[in-house]
Design a protein around this motif. Structure first.
Motif, PDB file in Angstrom:
ATOM      1  N   ILE A   1      40.869  48.003  40.149  1.00 43.44           N
ATOM      2  CA  ILE A   1      40.767  46.890  38.768  1.00 43.44           C
ATOM      3  C   ILE A   1      41.753  45.741  38.669  1.00 43.44           C
ATOM      4  O   ILE A   1      42.978  46.307  38.280  1.00 43.44           O
ATOM      5  N   GLY A   2      41.212  44.476  38.531  1.00 45.43           N
ATOM      6  CA  GLY A   2      42.506  43.599  38.303  1.00 45.43           C
ATOM      7  C   GLY A   2      42.374  42.815  39.649  1.00 45.43           C
ATOM      8  O   GLY A   2      41.577  42.422  40.029  1.00 45.43           O
ATOM      9  N   SER A   3      43.644  42.134  39.852  1.00 43.54           N
ATOM     10  CA  SER A   3      44.939  41.075  40.903  1.00 43.54           C
ATOM     11  C   SER A   3      43.722  39.640  40.302  1.00 43.54           C
ATOM     12  O   SER A   3      43.434  39.317  40.983  1.00 43.54           O
ATOM     13  N   VAL A   4      44.334  38.612  39.071  1.00 41.05           N
ATOM     14  CA  VAL A   4      43.692  38.103  38.856  1.00 41.05           C
ATOM     15  C   VAL A   4      44.474  36.924  39.651  1.00 41.05           C
ATOM     16  O   VAL A   4      45.874  36.592  38.930  1.00 41.05           O
ATOM     17  N   GLY A   5      43.906  36.313  40.585  1.00 39.28           N
ATOM     18  CA  GLY A   5      44.924  35.679  41.315  1.00 39.28           C
ATOM     19  C   GLY A   5      44.604  34.978  42.533  1.00 39.28           C
ATOM     20  O   GLY A   5      43.677  35.556  43.570  1.00 39.28           O
ATOM     21  N   VAL A   6      45.028  34.418  43.715  1.00 40.54           N
ATOM     22  CA  VAL A   6      44.974  33.431  44.735  1.00 40.54           C
ATOM     23  C   VAL A   6      45.652  33.458  45.581  1.00 40.54           C
ATOM     24  O   VAL A   6      46.715  33.234  44.666  1.00 40.54           O
TER      25      VAL A   6
END
Length: 299
Positions: free
Chosen positions: A137-142
Motif C-alpha cells: 500500500i502507498g507510493s504516493v508520488g509521480v
C-alpha cells in the motif's frame, strides 16, 4: 327416444368446464405473473481494478461505475484492487469516477495484493479501505521521463512552440505530486499519523503497517469489504454481483528504464504501431511488461 338435457343441466356443465379451464390457465400463468411482480433484490456490485492502469483501464472503470449508478438495484460498490498504478492521467480519471460514485452510494475498497500509487489514488474516496497483512500500500508520488535533446537546432513557428525543458518537466511533475498528496490529505488526513511531508516521501507499506499509519482502515478480506458496504447502505438481504473485467485485443506496454518512462502502443486501432510518447506515471516499482501476454497477443 333420447331425451335432451335440460337447459339447467347444460348451464351447469358449461360452468364446470369454464371453472376447470380457469384453474388450468391460472396454474400456467400464476408463476409468470408472480415473477413479473417480484421486486428486484438489492445488490452490492464488486468491480475489479486489476493490473497496470492505462487509459483503457480508466475508461472501463468509468463505464462500470456509471452502470452501477444508473442501476437502481445496486446500492453499494466494492472495488477489488490489485494494481501497482500506472498512467497519472488515467489514475486521475479513475479517482474522479470513484469520487462521483461515492457521492451517490457507499464505496468500499479491498486490497489483497497491491494497491499502490495510482491504484491507491483511485481508492481514496472509499468509505473504508480493507487490506491483508502482506498487501502493498502507498507510493504516493509521480514519475516522469527527463526530456532528451536540446532546442538549439529547432525551428519553431512561435516562441511558446518549444521543446519541454527539464525545469518545465519538473514543474509538471511537482504539480501532479501536489494534487496526489493533497487528495490523500483531504480523504485520509483525519486517520493519518504521518505528516504531509512524510506522505510525499512516497514510501510503500505492508497492509499491517498501513492500518497503523492510517493509509488503510482495517485488516479484512473481500467479503469483509462487501459486508461493510452492505452495512453502510443499510442492507440486510442483498445479492452480490461481480463485474467481470473485460479483455482487449492488442497490447499496451508500460516501460521504465534509466528514469525514462514511456508508453509503447502496439497494433494501434488507428493504424500505426510502435508509437512512443513521454508519460507521467503513478506506478510503484519498475515496470517491464514486454514479455507479458495481454488479450490474445504477446509482445
Amino acid at each position: 327416444m333420447v331425451s335432451k338435457p335440460s337447459s339447467a343441466a347444460s348451464a351447469r356443465t358449461v360452468s364446470v368446464l369454464a371453472l376447470v379451464a380457469a384453474v388450468l390457465v391460472g396454474a400456467f400463468l400464476a408463476p409468470v405473473v408472480y415473477d413479473a411482480a417480484a421486486p428486484t433484490p438489492d445488490r452490492v456490485a464488486v468491480i475489479s481494478v486489476d493490473g497496470t492502469i492505462t487509459s483503457y483501464t480508466a475508461d472501463q472503470l468509468e463505464e462500470d461505475l456509471h452502470e452501477a449508478r444508473e442501476n437502481e438495484s445496486i446500492k453499494a460498490v466494492v472495488l477489488q484492487v490489485d494494481s501497482p498504478g500506472g498512467s497519472a492521467a488515467a489514475s486521475e480519471q479513475m479517482y474522479l469516477a470513484v469520487n462521483r460514485t461515492a457521492q451517490e452510494m457507499p464505496v468500499v475498497s479491498s486490497v489483497e495484493g497491491t494497491g499502490a500509487s495510482g491504484a491507491y489514488y483511485t481508492m481514496l474516496p472509499s468509505e473504508s479501505i480493507y487490506v491483508t497483512p502482506s498487501s502493498v500500500i502507498g507510493s504516493v508520488g509521480v514519475r516522469g521521463s527527463a526530456p532528451i535533446g536540446g532546442s538549439s537546432n529547432e525551428i519553431r513557428t512561435g516562441p511558446d512552440k518549444a521543446s519541454m525543458t527539464l525545469d518545465h518537466r519538473e514543474a509538471q511533475i511537482e504539480t501532479l505530486k501536489h494534487a496526489f498528496v493533497g487528495s490523500v490529505m483531504e480523504h485520509r488526513g483525519d486517520e493519518l499519523s504521518l505528516s504531509r511531508e512524510e506522505v510525499a516521501y512516497a514510501k510503500v507499506y505492508t497492509g499491517a503497517r498501513a492500518t497503523q499509519n492510517g493509509y488503510a482502515d482495517d485488516i479484512g478480506t473481500l467479503q469483509t469489504a462487501i459486508d461493510r458496504a452492505a452495512s453502510e447502505a443499510g442492507l440486510e438481504n442483498y445479492e452480490v454481483v461481480e463485474k467481470e473485467p473485460s479483455t482487449r485485443s492488442g497490447i499496451i506496454l508500460l516501460s521504465s528504464q534509466n528514469g525514462n518512462s514511456t508508453v509503447v502502443v502496439e497494433e494501434s486501432p488507428i493504424g500505426y504501431d510502435g508509437v512512443r510518447a513521454p508519460q507521467f506515471l503513478m506506478v510503484y516499482g519498475q515496470v517491464q511488461y514486454e514479455d507479458e501476454v495481454i488479450g490474445n497477443v504477446s509482445a
